[in-house]
Scaffold this active site. Structure first.
Site, short mmCIF file in Angstrom:
data_model
loop_
_atom_site.label_atom_id
_atom_site.label_comp_id
_atom_site.label_asym_id
_atom_site.label_seq_id
_atom_site.Cartn_x
_atom_site.Cartn_y
_atom_site.Cartn_z
N CYS A 134 37.20 29.25 35.87
CA CYS A 134 36.76 30.34 36.76
C CYS A 134 35.56 29.85 37.58
O CYS A 134 35.69 28.88 38.29
CB CYS A 134 36.45 31.60 35.96
SG CYS A 134 37.85 32.24 35.02
N ASP A 189 45.86 35.00 42.03
CA ASP A 189 44.39 34.95 42.01
C ASP A 189 43.83 35.33 43.38
O ASP A 189 43.89 34.56 44.33
CB ASP A 189 43.95 33.53 41.64
CG ASP A 189 42.47 33.43 41.31
OD1 ASP A 189 41.72 34.36 41.67
OD2 ASP A 189 42.07 32.44 40.68
N HIS A 221 44.31 34.79 37.25
CA HIS A 221 42.95 34.27 37.12
C HIS A 221 42.48 34.49 35.68
O HIS A 221 42.52 35.60 35.16
CB HIS A 221 42.03 35.03 38.09
CG HIS A 221 40.61 34.54 38.07
ND1 HIS A 221 40.21 33.45 38.79
CD2 HIS A 221 39.52 35.00 37.42
CE1 HIS A 221 38.92 33.25 38.59
NE2 HIS A 221 38.47 34.18 37.76
#
Length: 251
Positions: A134, A189, A221
């Site tokens: 991330c 995402d 994500h």
């Protein structure tokens, strides 16, 4: 797979002391170093578990609390399982810590983490690998470009905002990278739209960086994080195969 030994360590930075999780094979011998950058939820059991898996594969792994300026990890109380309903409140509480970690501060910290690894007896001589998740994916990319002589391999998984129009976008460091690079993008995402994926690919290609960027179809994500609703076991195992392959080539 070997037995591992984990402990908490402190790393002196220009702004204080960052607490971090250090794990390594239990035999005590020096092993190639890996700097693992956390996601926004921070150093917690899931990330320690991931670091232990890398250690069991033969590496010494450091997972720093990137939000140490706000206190020791976890800087906010986390549920055992992070479902979609919990995310808005958590990000509301974590947002200021994320904004506080500017690229300049993050790279000053990276210098401290890399120097600490270089001095650690459990880390083999030579450059290390960096991987991130991330928000950590962008930091892995920045670190490879900011400290090219100290990074042999860099990876990022379900990263966001990797190639924006901003003057300090992470992809702009591509021209300074000497490491081999791998990115595993999530195709579901919103933080990394297709145009950013293309821009990152183009920057790495134009800079002559050895790299591979893949889009994991159907993955959301956060697909590596088994303590969240975004977890995708198939995508996670694909990530492990790619990451361990990269490390084998680097070391």
């Amino acid at each position: 797979m070997t037995a591992v030994q984990g402990t908490t360590v402190g790393i002196t930075t220009g702004d204080g002391t960052a607490d971090a999780y250090l794990t390594r094979p239990a035999d005590g011998g020096p092993r190639p170093g890996v700097l693992l950058y956390m996601d926004a939820f921070g150093v917690r059991p899931r990330l320690r578990e991931m670091a232990d898996r890398l250690a069991a594969a033969g590496h010494t792994v450091l997972v720093p609390n990137l939000f140490y300026r706000r206190g020791r990890a976890p800087v906010v109380e986390l549920p055992a399982f992070i479902d979609p309903g919990a995310r808005p409140e958590l990000f509301a509480r974590l947002g200021s810590a994320m904004r506080e970690l500017t690229p300049e501060r993050a790279m000053r910290d990276a210098d401290a983490y890399l120097r600490w690894l270089a001095a650690c007896p459990a880390v083999a001589d030579g450059p290390v690998a960096v991987t991130g998740y991330c928000m950590g994916a962008a930091l892995a990319l920045r670190t490879a470009g900011t400290h090219p002589e100290r990074v042999a391999a860099a990876a990022g998984f379900h990263g966001g905002r990797l190639a924006t129009d901003a003057p300090d976008s992470p992809h702009l460091v591509a021209g300074r990278i000497t490491a081999e690079v791998y990115f595993g993008h999530a195709d579901q995402d919103h933080s990394l739209p297709g145009e950013q994926i293309e821009r990152l690919e183009r920057a790495l290609t134009d800079a002559g960086v050895r790299h591979r960027c893949e889009v994991y179809t159907g993955a959301a994500h956060g697909y590596t994080q088994s303590d969240t609703a975004a977890y995708d076991k198939t995508a996670d195992e694909r990530h492990w195969a790619a990451l361990l392959g990269l490390l084998e080539r680097a070391f």
